[in-house]
Design a protein around this motif. Structure first.
Motif, PDB file in Angstrom:
ATOM      1  N   PRO A  52     -15.549   6.238  49.322  1.00 53.53           N
ATOM      2  CA  PRO A  52     -15.928   5.043  48.556  1.00 53.53           C
ATOM      3  C   PRO A  52     -16.046   3.780  49.407  1.00 53.53           C
ATOM      4  O   PRO A  52     -16.581   2.778  48.925  1.00 53.53           O
ATOM      5  CB  PRO A  52     -14.797   4.922  47.527  1.00 53.53           C
ATOM      6  CG  PRO A  52     -13.646   5.642  48.126  1.00 53.53           C
ATOM      7  CD  PRO A  52     -14.242   6.758  48.948  1.00 53.53           C
ATOM      8  N   PHE A  53     -15.606   3.817  50.631  1.00 52.40           N
ATOM      9  CA  PHE A  53     -15.727   2.666  51.529  1.00 52.40           C
ATOM     10  C   PHE A  53     -17.152   2.480  52.037  1.00 52.40           C
ATOM     11  O   PHE A  53     -17.484   1.431  52.587  1.00 52.40           O
ATOM     12  CB  PHE A  53     -14.747   2.796  52.714  1.00 52.40           C
ATOM     13  CG  PHE A  53     -14.810   4.140  53.399  1.00 52.40           C
ATOM     14  CD1 PHE A  53     -15.712   4.386  54.416  1.00 52.40           C
ATOM     15  CD2 PHE A  53     -13.946   5.161  53.021  1.00 52.40           C
ATOM     16  CE1 PHE A  53     -15.778   5.617  55.040  1.00 52.40           C
ATOM     17  CE2 PHE A  53     -13.988   6.397  53.652  1.00 52.40           C
ATOM     18  CZ  PHE A  53     -14.910   6.627  54.659  1.00 52.40           C
ATOM     19  N   ILE A  54     -18.021   3.452  51.848  1.00 49.77           N
ATOM     20  CA  ILE A  54     -19.433   3.315  52.235  1.00 49.77           C
ATOM     21  C   ILE A  54     -20.151   2.601  51.091  1.00 49.77           C
ATOM     22  O   ILE A  54     -20.251   3.135  49.985  1.00 49.77           O
ATOM     23  CB  ILE A  54     -20.093   4.685  52.502  1.00 49.77           C
ATOM     24  CG1 ILE A  54     -19.372   5.466  53.605  1.00 49.77           C
ATOM     25  CG2 ILE A  54     -21.586   4.507  52.812  1.00 49.77           C
ATOM     26  CD1 ILE A  54     -19.530   4.905  55.000  1.00 49.77           C
ATOM     27  N   PRO A  55     -20.668   1.387  51.333  1.00 49.71           N
ATOM     28  CA  PRO A  55     -21.342   0.660  50.251  1.00 49.71           C
ATOM     29  C   PRO A  55     -22.748   1.193  49.982  1.00 49.71           C
ATOM     30  O   PRO A  55     -23.374   1.815  50.846  1.00 49.71           O
ATOM     31  CB  PRO A  55     -21.397  -0.776  50.783  1.00 49.71           C
ATOM     32  CG  PRO A  55     -21.410  -0.636  52.268  1.00 49.71           C
ATOM     33  CD  PRO A  55     -20.597   0.607  52.576  1.00 49.71           C
ATOM     34  N   PHE A  56     -23.223   0.910  48.787  1.00 46.38           N
ATOM     35  CA  PHE A  56     -24.565   1.352  48.392  1.00 46.38           C
ATOM     36  C   PHE A  56     -25.636   0.864  49.366  1.00 46.38           C
ATOM     37  O   PHE A  56     -26.603   1.568  49.632  1.00 46.38           O
ATOM     38  CB  PHE A  56     -24.876   0.872  46.964  1.00 46.38           C
ATOM     39  CG  PHE A  56     -26.237   1.291  46.497  1.00 46.38           C
ATOM     40  CD1 PHE A  56     -26.501   2.604  46.176  1.00 46.38           C
ATOM     41  CD2 PHE A  56     -27.266   0.361  46.403  1.00 46.38           C
ATOM     42  CE1 PHE A  56     -27.757   3.013  45.758  1.00 46.38           C
ATOM     43  CE2 PHE A  56     -28.536   0.752  45.987  1.00 46.38           C
ATOM     44  CZ  PHE A  56     -28.773   2.080  45.665  1.00 46.38           C
ATOM     45  N   ASP A  57     -25.473  -0.345  49.900  1.00 46.35           N
ATOM     46  CA  ASP A  57     -26.455  -0.892  50.852  1.00 46.35           C
ATOM     47  C   ASP A  57     -26.581  -0.042  52.104  1.00 46.35           C
ATOM     48  O   ASP A  57     -27.551  -0.182  52.855  1.00 46.35           O
ATOM     49  CB  ASP A  57     -26.071  -2.313  51.269  1.00 46.35           C
ATOM     50  CG  ASP A  57     -26.241  -3.315  50.139  1.00 46.35           C
ATOM     51  OD1 ASP A  57     -26.831  -2.959  49.101  1.00 46.35           O
ATOM     52  OD2 ASP A  57     -25.775  -4.451  50.302  1.00 46.35           O
ATOM     53  N   ASN A  58     -25.618   0.820  52.356  1.00 50.24           N
ATOM     54  CA  ASN A  58     -25.618   1.658  53.553  1.00 50.24           C
ATOM     55  C   ASN A  58     -25.979   3.109  53.233  1.00 50.24           C
ATOM     56  O   ASN A  58     -25.714   4.001  54.021  1.00 50.24           O
ATOM     57  CB  ASN A  58     -24.245   1.604  54.226  1.00 50.24           C
ATOM     58  CG  ASN A  58     -23.951   0.260  54.832  1.00 50.24           C
ATOM     59  OD1 ASN A  58     -24.379  -0.770  54.326  1.00 50.24           O
ATOM     60  ND2 ASN A  58     -23.214   0.237  55.916  1.00 50.24           N
ATOM     61  N   PHE A  59     -26.584   3.351  52.100  1.00 52.87           N
ATOM     62  CA  PHE A  59     -26.972   4.690  51.661  1.00 52.87           C
ATOM     63  C   PHE A  59     -28.491   4.764  51.589  1.00 52.87           C
ATOM     64  O   PHE A  59     -29.119   4.037  50.824  1.00 52.87           O
ATOM     65  CB  PHE A  59     -26.356   4.970  50.287  1.00 52.87           C
ATOM     66  CG  PHE A  59     -26.747   6.296  49.688  1.00 52.87           C
ATOM     67  CD1 PHE A  59     -26.214   7.481  50.166  1.00 52.87           C
ATOM     68  CD2 PHE A  59     -27.638   6.347  48.624  1.00 52.87           C
ATOM     69  CE1 PHE A  59     -26.573   8.702  49.595  1.00 52.87           C
ATOM     70  CE2 PHE A  59     -27.993   7.556  48.045  1.00 52.87           C
ATOM     71  CZ  PHE A  59     -27.461   8.731  48.533  1.00 52.87           C
ATOM     72  N   PHE A  60     -29.085   5.639  52.403  1.00 53.70           N
ATOM     73  CA  PHE A  60     -30.543   5.762  52.484  1.00 53.70           C
ATOM     74  C   PHE A  60     -30.956   7.211  52.229  1.00 53.70           C
ATOM     75  O   PHE A  60     -30.493   8.112  52.927  1.00 53.70           O
ATOM     76  CB  PHE A  60     -31.057   5.366  53.874  1.00 53.70           C
ATOM     77  CG  PHE A  60     -30.794   3.943  54.234  1.00 53.70           C
ATOM     78  CD1 PHE A  60     -31.734   2.959  53.987  1.00 53.70           C
ATOM     79  CD2 PHE A  60     -29.593   3.574  54.834  1.00 53.70           C
ATOM     80  CE1 PHE A  60     -31.486   1.636  54.332  1.00 53.70           C
ATOM     81  CE2 PHE A  60     -29.336   2.256  55.176  1.00 53.70           C
ATOM     82  CZ  PHE A  60     -30.280   1.288  54.913  1.00 53.70           C
ATOM     83  N   ALA A  61     -31.828   7.420  51.263  1.00 50.02           N
ATOM     84  CA  ALA A  61     -32.449   8.718  51.056  1.00 50.02           C
ATOM     85  C   ALA A  61     -33.747   8.708  51.856  1.00 50.02           C
ATOM     86  O   ALA A  61     -34.681   7.979  51.519  1.00 50.02           O
ATOM     87  CB  ALA A  61     -32.723   8.962  49.578  1.00 50.02           C
ATOM     88  N   CYS A  62     -33.750   9.476  52.936  1.00 48.24           N
ATOM     89  CA  CYS A  62     -34.898   9.432  53.855  1.00 48.24           C
ATOM     90  C   CYS A  62     -34.940  10.710  54.672  1.00 48.24           C
ATOM     91  O   CYS A  62     -33.999  11.008  55.410  1.00 48.24           O
ATOM     92  CB  CYS A  62     -34.738   8.220  54.774  1.00 48.24           C
ATOM     93  SG  CYS A  62     -36.030   8.043  55.997  1.00 48.24           S
ATOM     94  N   LYS A  63     -36.007  11.462  54.552  1.00 44.29           N
ATOM     95  CA  LYS A  63     -36.133  12.708  55.331  1.00 44.29           C
ATOM     96  C   LYS A  63     -36.498  12.425  56.785  1.00 44.29           C
ATOM     97  O   LYS A  63     -35.968  13.050  57.690  1.00 44.29           O
ATOM     98  CB  LYS A  63     -37.171  13.620  54.691  1.00 44.29           C
ATOM     99  CG  LYS A  63     -37.261  14.963  55.389  1.00 44.29           C
ATOM    100  CD  LYS A  63     -38.138  15.912  54.640  1.00 44.29           C
ATOM    101  CE  LYS A  63     -38.304  17.198  55.399  1.00 44.29           C
ATOM    102  NZ  LYS A  63     -37.451  18.268  54.973  1.00 44.29           N
ATOM    103  N   ARG A  64     -37.388  11.472  57.014  1.00 46.75           N
ATOM    104  CA  ARG A  64     -37.821  11.150  58.383  1.00 46.75           C
ATOM    105  C   ARG A  64     -36.925  10.043  58.938  1.00 46.75           C
ATOM    106  O   ARG A  64     -37.222   8.871  58.846  1.00 46.75           O
ATOM    107  CB  ARG A  64     -39.294  10.741  58.377  1.00 46.75           C
ATOM    108  CG  ARG A  64     -40.198  11.911  58.014  1.00 46.75           C
ATOM    109  CD  ARG A  64     -41.657  11.530  57.887  1.00 46.75           C
ATOM    110  NE  ARG A  64     -42.120  10.674  58.948  1.00 46.75           N
ATOM    111  CZ  ARG A  64     -43.074   9.743  58.786  1.00 46.75           C
ATOM    112  NH1 ARG A  64     -43.625   9.569  57.603  1.00 46.75           N
ATOM    113  NH2 ARG A  64     -43.457   9.013  59.792  1.00 46.75           N
ATOM    114  N   LYS A  65     -35.838  10.451  59.535  1.00 44.77           N
ATOM    115  CA  LYS A  65     -34.823   9.499  59.985  1.00 44.77           C
ATOM    116  C   LYS A  65     -35.289   8.643  61.157  1.00 44.77           C
ATOM    117  O   LYS A  65     -34.706   7.600  61.421  1.00 44.77           O
ATOM    118  CB  LYS A  65     -33.540  10.247  60.308  1.00 44.77           C
ATOM    119  CG  LYS A  65     -32.984  10.866  59.035  1.00 44.77           C
ATOM    120  CD  LYS A  65     -31.828  11.762  59.267  1.00 44.77           C
ATOM    121  CE  LYS A  65     -31.480  12.405  57.920  1.00 44.77           C
ATOM    122  NZ  LYS A  65     -30.510  13.448  58.039  1.00 44.77           N
ATOM    123  N   SER A  66     -36.348   9.047  61.802  1.00 37.18           N
ATOM    124  CA  SER A  66     -36.889   8.240  62.899  1.00 37.18           C
ATOM    125  C   SER A  66     -37.451   6.915  62.383  1.00 37.18           C
ATOM    126  O   SER A  66     -37.687   5.996  63.166  1.00 37.18           O
ATOM    127  CB  SER A  66     -37.971   9.014  63.656  1.00 37.18           C
ATOM    128  OG  SER A  66     -39.040   9.345  62.783  1.00 37.18           O
TER     129      SER A  66
END
Length: 187
Positions: free
Chosen positions: A110-124
């Motif tokens: 729970p210490f990971i905030p929503f602003d730091n959550f990315f749904a992304c397949k192409r991480k580059s």
């Protein structure tokens, strides 16, 4: 001064997706069982039963909320990383699994905030200084872009590891220390 960004994958990096998907596959298709060791590629060639498609294998409702932590060290080490770095979770996700993944993350970290959550397949496409991941399709572009990477070893990245000397992280024990060493941020 800008904090360094550590991008961390979810599936098979901080939790076990493939092992749980195999578990459900083997219950649903007992005549066509799979094993973790057989998972040598990201394609669907390993899915032997005609009805076991990639969507069925990875798209079971509720799957992403029932995943087990990678190991007993992952939560503590992620919290240590979070205190010193900008830790972002960058995870490939089907639209129907985004909420499940966020729920799992909030239950365990729970210490990971929503602003730091990315749904992304192409991480580059995402900016980071170091990537912790299991996917060859993410690790190679990171290295090619001059970024640091830690590879979580699994059968599906064995061929890549044979041709590219990635630093490996087989356990989350002392992960913060490994990241510090790679980023030159020793206390």
């Amino acid at each position: 001064m800008r904090r360094k960004i550590v991008a961390v994958d979810m599936d098979d990096t901080i939790c076990h997706l493939v092992k749980r998907a195999i578990y459900h596959n083997n219950i649903e298709f007992p005549t066509h069982p799979l094993s973790y060791e057989e998972m040598m590629d990201w394609n669907t060639d390993h899915l032997r039963h005609p009805a076991s498609t990639q969507e069925v294998f990875f798209g079971r409702p509720g799957l992403y909320e029932e995943l087990e932590l990678y190991d007993e060290h992952v939560v503590g080490e992620m919290e240590k990383l979070h205190r010193e770095y900008d830790v972002i979770i960058v995870t490939a996700a089907r639209p129907n699994s985004v909420a499940e993944k966020w729920n799992w993350l909030q239950r365990h970290m729970p210490f990971i905030p929503f602003d730091n959550f990315f749904a992304c397949k192409r991480k580059s496409l995402i900016d980071f200084d170091l990537l912790i991941d299991d996917g060859p399709h993410n690790l190679l572009p990171a290295l090619e872009a001059g970024k640091k990477a830690l590879c979580i070893p699994h059968p599906w990245n064995l061929r890549m590891r044979e041709s590219h000397p990635f630093p490996l992280m087989e356990s989350w024990e002392n992960a913060k220390q490994r990241v510090d060493e790679l980023l030159g941020s020793l206390d």
